[in-house]
Design a protein around this motif. Structure first.
Motif, PDB file in Angstrom:
ATOM      1  N   LEU A 254       0.830  -1.208   0.000  1.00 40.87           N
ATOM      2  CA  LEU A 254       0.000   0.000   0.000  1.00 40.87           C
ATOM      3  C   LEU A 254       0.863   1.256   0.000  1.00 40.87           C
ATOM      4  N   VAL A 255       1.873   1.288   0.861  1.00 45.63           N
ATOM      5  CA  VAL A 255       2.752   2.462   0.950  1.00 45.63           C
ATOM      6  C   VAL A 255       3.501   2.672  -0.368  1.00 45.63           C
ATOM      7  N   ILE A 256       4.066   1.606  -0.899  1.00 49.98           N
ATOM      8  CA  ILE A 256       4.838   1.714  -2.140  1.00 49.98           C
ATOM      9  C   ILE A 256       3.947   2.167  -3.296  1.00 49.98           C
ATOM     10  N   ASN A 257       2.776   1.562  -3.430  1.00 49.28           N
ATOM     11  CA  ASN A 257       1.870   1.954  -4.516  1.00 49.28           C
ATOM     12  C   ASN A 257       1.430   3.403  -4.388  1.00 49.28           C
TER      13      ASN A 257
ATOM     14  N   VAL B  86      14.527   4.149  -8.816  1.00 43.10           N
ATOM     15  CA  VAL B  86      13.510   3.561  -7.948  1.00 43.10           C
ATOM     16  C   VAL B  86      13.516   2.038  -7.999  1.00 43.10           C
ATOM     17  N   LYS B  87      13.654   1.443  -9.174  1.00 44.82           N
ATOM     18  CA  LYS B  87      13.565  -0.016  -9.267  1.00 44.82           C
ATOM     19  C   LYS B  87      14.681  -0.716  -8.495  1.00 44.82           C
ATOM     20  N   TYR B  88      15.831  -0.077  -8.352  1.00 48.71           N
ATOM     21  CA  TYR B  88      16.910  -0.661  -7.558  1.00 48.71           C
ATOM     22  C   TYR B  88      16.797  -0.231  -6.095  1.00 48.71           C
TER      23      TYR B  88
ATOM     24  N   TYR C 132      17.636  -4.681   2.789  1.00 46.15           N
ATOM     25  CA  TYR C 132      18.604  -4.324   3.833  1.00 46.15           C
ATOM     26  C   TYR C 132      18.012  -3.520   4.984  1.00 46.15           C
ATOM     27  N   TYR C 133      17.142  -2.572   4.687  1.00 49.24           N
ATOM     28  CA  TYR C 133      16.616  -1.714   5.741  1.00 49.24           C
ATOM     29  C   TYR C 133      15.368  -2.299   6.399  1.00 49.24           C
ATOM     30  N   GLU C 134      14.503  -2.900   5.590  1.00 51.69           N
ATOM     31  CA  GLU C 134      13.271  -3.467   6.129  1.00 51.69           C
ATOM     32  C   GLU C 134      13.406  -4.952   6.443  1.00 51.69           C
ATOM     33  N   GLU C 135      14.561  -5.520   6.087  1.00 47.08           N
ATOM     34  CA  GLU C 135      14.889  -6.916   6.373  1.00 47.08           C
ATOM     35  C   GLU C 135      13.841  -7.890   5.829  1.00 47.08           C
ATOM     36  N   CYS C 136      13.348  -7.606   4.644  1.00 51.09           N
ATOM     37  CA  CYS C 136      12.414  -8.507   3.976  1.00 51.09           C
ATOM     38  C   CYS C 136      13.202  -9.598   3.258  1.00 51.09           C
ATOM     39  N   SER C 137      12.687 -10.803   3.303  1.00 50.42           N
ATOM     40  CA  SER C 137      13.303 -11.897   2.554  1.00 50.42           C
ATOM     41  C   SER C 137      12.916 -11.753   1.087  1.00 50.42           C
ATOM     42  N   ILE C 138      13.589 -12.503   0.235  1.00 51.49           N
ATOM     43  CA  ILE C 138      13.259 -12.472  -1.191  1.00 51.49           C
ATOM     44  C   ILE C 138      11.796 -12.881  -1.393  1.00 51.49           C
ATOM     45  N   SER C 139      11.356 -13.917  -0.678  1.00 48.05           N
ATOM     46  CA  SER C 139       9.961 -14.361  -0.834  1.00 48.05           C
ATOM     47  C   SER C 139       8.977 -13.293  -0.355  1.00 48.05           C
ATOM     48  N   GLU C 140       9.307 -12.561   0.696  1.00 45.61           N
ATOM     49  CA  GLU C 140       8.443 -11.454   1.129  1.00 45.61           C
ATOM     50  C   GLU C 140       8.417 -10.353   0.073  1.00 45.61           C
ATOM     51  N   MET C 141       9.571 -10.112  -0.540  1.00 38.85           N
ATOM     52  CA  MET C 141       9.640  -9.079  -1.569  1.00 38.85           C
ATOM     53  C   MET C 141       8.806  -9.463  -2.792  1.00 38.85           C
ATOM     54  N   VAL C 142       8.713 -10.750  -3.092  1.00 36.52           N
ATOM     55  CA  VAL C 142       7.849 -11.218  -4.180  1.00 36.52           C
ATOM     56  C   VAL C 142       6.414 -10.787  -3.901  1.00 36.52           C
TER      57      VAL C 142
ATOM     58  N   LEU D  74       6.268  -6.637  -3.836  1.00 37.16           N
ATOM     59  CA  LEU D  74       6.462  -5.963  -5.113  1.00 37.16           C
ATOM     60  C   LEU D  74       5.670  -6.585  -6.258  1.00 37.16           C
ATOM     61  N   GLY D  75       5.182  -7.797  -6.058  1.00 36.90           N
ATOM     62  CA  GLY D  75       4.426  -8.460  -7.119  1.00 36.90           C
ATOM     63  C   GLY D  75       5.277  -8.798  -8.330  1.00 36.90           C
ATOM     64  N   MET D  76       6.534  -9.127  -8.090  1.00 35.40           N
ATOM     65  CA  MET D  76       7.458  -9.498  -9.171  1.00 35.40           C
ATOM     66  C   MET D  76       7.914 -10.926  -8.960  1.00 35.40           C
ATOM     67  N   ASN D  77       8.509 -11.505 -10.021  1.00 30.58           N
ATOM     68  CA  ASN D  77       9.012 -12.859  -9.837  1.00 30.58           C
ATOM     69  C   ASN D  77      10.383 -12.827  -9.154  1.00 30.58           C
ATOM     70  N   VAL D  78      10.776 -13.953  -8.621  1.00 32.00           N
ATOM     71  CA  VAL D  78      12.000 -14.075  -7.828  1.00 32.00           C
ATOM     72  C   VAL D  78      13.228 -13.644  -8.617  1.00 32.00           C
ATOM     73  N   ASN D  79      13.321 -14.074  -9.869  1.00 38.29           N
ATOM     74  CA  ASN D  79      14.509 -13.747 -10.664  1.00 38.29           C
ATOM     75  C   ASN D  79      14.639 -12.255 -10.927  1.00 38.29           C
ATOM     76  N   THR D  80      13.525 -11.574 -11.143  1.00 39.66           N
ATOM     77  CA  THR D  80      13.560 -10.120 -11.344  1.00 39.66           C
ATOM     78  C   THR D  80      14.083  -9.430 -10.085  1.00 39.66           C
ATOM     79  N   ILE D  81      13.598  -9.869  -8.945  1.00 43.75           N
ATOM     80  CA  ILE D  81      14.042  -9.273  -7.677  1.00 43.75           C
ATOM     81  C   ILE D  81      15.525  -9.534  -7.460  1.00 43.75           C
ATOM     82  N   LYS D  82      15.957 -10.750  -7.684  1.00 46.62           N
ATOM     83  CA  LYS D  82      17.381 -11.088  -7.508  1.00 46.62           C
ATOM     84  C   LYS D  82      18.261 -10.279  -8.459  1.00 46.62           C
TER      85      LYS D  82
END
Length: 181
Positions: free
Chosen positions: A72-75, A128-130, A138-148, A151-159
């Motif tokens: 919600l905040v990001i959008n 912004v995308k980076y 790093y700051y919010e300590e979200c895991s890759i799966s949480e970031m998926v 952000l609604g993106m696939n794992v490889n895009t996030i990585k």
């Protein structure tokens, strides 16, 4: 951020107050990382809290509250950045030239440049995308799966963005180390 649901209106108020106390500052910092204006970031977070209040009855349906509220905040921050009013105000502002100037503001020259300050500036200077993946990881300590989820993106895009963001950040930090002093 606790997921609590009760039928009483005073419970809803208490629930919202708890969320505001526990996550208000962190969400404001997250919004700030997008809009780079503290009062605008506070407005964004207030809008998000109003949304939380309105969706109280549906809170049990939300799989990950943290991912939901971050999304919600990001959008909302991205919506503000896209708005023509924001662009007009920022681009036409006489302050804009001060902020985009290569010369430091007089107050800033008095502030000691610590490594954290340089790092913060370098992160804020990323596209912004980076920036969003670096901040979430790093700051919010979200895991890759949480970031998926956030952000609604696939794992490889996030990585990929995380890797490219790190490289861009490393280059910026090296430049500060050589040229910024």
């Amino acid at each position: 951020m606790r997921k609590v649901k009760n039928e009483d209106h005073s419970d809803r108020d208490a629930w919202l107050e708890t969320i505001m106390d526990e996550s208000g500052e962190r969400l404001t910092k997250l919004a700030y990382n997008y809009v780079k204006d503290w009062s605008l970031a506070e407005d964004i977070v207030q809008d998000v809290f109003v949304t939380c209040f309105r969706h109280y009855e549906k809170i049990d349906e939300i799989t990950s509250f943290k991912a939901w509220i971050y999304r919600l905040v990001i959008n909302r921050a991205k919506d503000v950045l896209k708005s023509s009013a924001f662009k007009r105000v920022v681009m036409n502002s006489s302050l804009y030239s001060l902020f985009t100037s290569k010369e430091p503001l007089p107050e800033m020259s008095l502030v000691k440049r610590s490594e954290e300050e340089i790092l913060s500036r370098s992160v804020l200077d990323l596209p912004v995308k980076y920036r969003e993946v670096i901040i979430l990881y790093y700051y919010e300590e979200c895991s890759i799966s949480e970031m998926v989820n956030v952000l609604g993106m696939n794992v490889n895009t996030i990585k990929t963005r995380l890797n490219r963001g790190r490289n861009k950040l490393k280059n910026r930090m090296e430049r500060w180390g050589h040229d910024g002093k």
